[in-house]
Design a protein around this motif. Structure first.
Motif, mmCIF file in Angstrom:
data_model
loop_
_atom_site.group_PDB
_atom_site.id
_atom_site.type_symbol
_atom_site.label_atom_id
_atom_site.label_comp_id
_atom_site.label_asym_id
_atom_site.label_seq_id
_atom_site.Cartn_x
_atom_site.Cartn_y
_atom_site.Cartn_z
ATOM 1 N N HIS A 42 40.420 37.061 46.144
ATOM 2 C CA HIS A 42 41.241 36.633 45.001
ATOM 3 C C HIS A 42 42.628 37.257 44.952
ATOM 4 C CE1 HIS A 42 37.122 35.590 43.448
ATOM 5 N NE2 HIS A 42 37.783 34.446 43.403
ATOM 6 N N ARG A 43 43.007 37.959 45.995
ATOM 7 C CA ARG A 43 44.314 38.634 46.006
ATOM 8 C C ARG A 43 45.468 37.632 45.842
ATOM 9 N NH1 ARG A 43 46.989 43.144 49.885
ATOM 10 N NH2 ARG A 43 49.120 42.619 49.358
ATOM 11 N N ALA A 44 45.489 36.585 46.633
ATOM 12 C CA ALA A 44 46.581 35.602 46.567
ATOM 13 C C ALA A 44 46.614 34.909 45.209
ATOM 14 C CB ALA A 44 46.445 34.581 47.684
ATOM 15 N N GLY A 45 45.446 34.590 44.672
ATOM 16 C CA GLY A 45 45.376 33.911 43.381
ATOM 17 C C GLY A 45 45.939 34.750 42.240
ATOM 18 N N ILE A 46 45.600 36.043 42.219
ATOM 19 C CA ILE A 46 46.092 36.901 41.142
ATOM 20 C C ILE A 46 47.590 37.137 41.293
ATOM 21 C CG2 ILE A 46 45.661 39.165 42.163
ATOM 22 C CD1 ILE A 46 44.858 38.395 38.563
ATOM 23 N N GLU A 47 48.065 37.191 42.529
ATOM 24 C CA GLU A 47 49.504 37.374 42.745
ATOM 25 C C GLU A 47 50.282 36.169 42.205
ATOM 26 O OE1 GLU A 47 52.608 38.808 46.197
ATOM 27 O OE2 GLU A 47 50.604 38.148 46.796
ATOM 28 N N GLY A 48 49.795 34.963 42.481
ATOM 29 C CA GLY A 48 50.428 33.753 41.960
ATOM 30 C C GLY A 48 50.414 33.711 40.444
ATOM 31 N N LYS A 49 49.280 34.081 39.858
ATOM 32 C CA LYS A 49 49.145 34.084 38.394
ATOM 33 C C LYS A 49 50.114 35.095 37.764
ATOM 34 C CE LYS A 49 46.840 33.274 34.506
ATOM 35 N NZ LYS A 49 46.830 32.008 33.816
ATOM 36 N N LEU A 50 50.231 36.285 38.368
ATOM 37 C CA LEU A 50 51.141 37.296 37.828
ATOM 38 C C LEU A 50 52.590 36.848 37.923
ATOM 39 C CD1 LEU A 50 49.494 40.606 39.062
ATOM 40 C CD2 LEU A 50 49.718 39.816 36.702
ATOM 41 N N ARG A 51 52.966 36.189 39.015
ATOM 42 C CA ARG A 51 54.346 35.684 39.146
ATOM 43 C C ARG A 51 54.643 34.659 38.056
ATOM 44 N NH1 ARG A 51 56.384 38.129 43.260
ATOM 45 N NH2 ARG A 51 55.285 38.458 45.210
#
Length: 99
Positions: A42-51
């Motif tokens: 889920h690393r990429a998903g959380i990074e997108g959500k935070l951006r």
């Protein structure tokens, strides 16, 4: 610091049960804020959500950081006589205490 036992992400309302491998924080001019712990999936998903949340102003602007979780494990037990008795009773194992 004690971390949650599982990833902070929910997918379709279902919590991820994988153990966290990364601590997610936002480093801004005001300081660094820990926002989540995530598994590798889920690393990429959380990074997108935070951006996205940064663009909306709901999360401070700044660098999103991922730092690996480094577990500390020990198998030694030191303590008083009561500690050994408690371990033997709760875990059902014999300790190496001196009688």
């Amino acid at each position: 610091m004690l971390l949650p036992e599982s990833c902070s992400v929910k997918v379709d309302g279902v919590e991820c049960r994988l153990p966290p491998t990364q601590v997610v924080s936002v480093h801004s001019s005001d300081g660094e804020y820990m926002v989540a712990v995530v598994c590798d999936d889920h690393r990429a998903g959380i990074e997108g959500k935070l951006r996205m949340l940064q663009k909306e102003g709901r999360v401070p602007a700044g660098q999103i950081r991922f730092q690996p979780v480094l577990p500390v494990v020990t198998d030694c037990v030191t303590g008083m006589e009561e500690d050994y008795v408690e371990i033997e009773l709760k875990r059902g194992v014999d300790s190496d205490r001196k009688a």
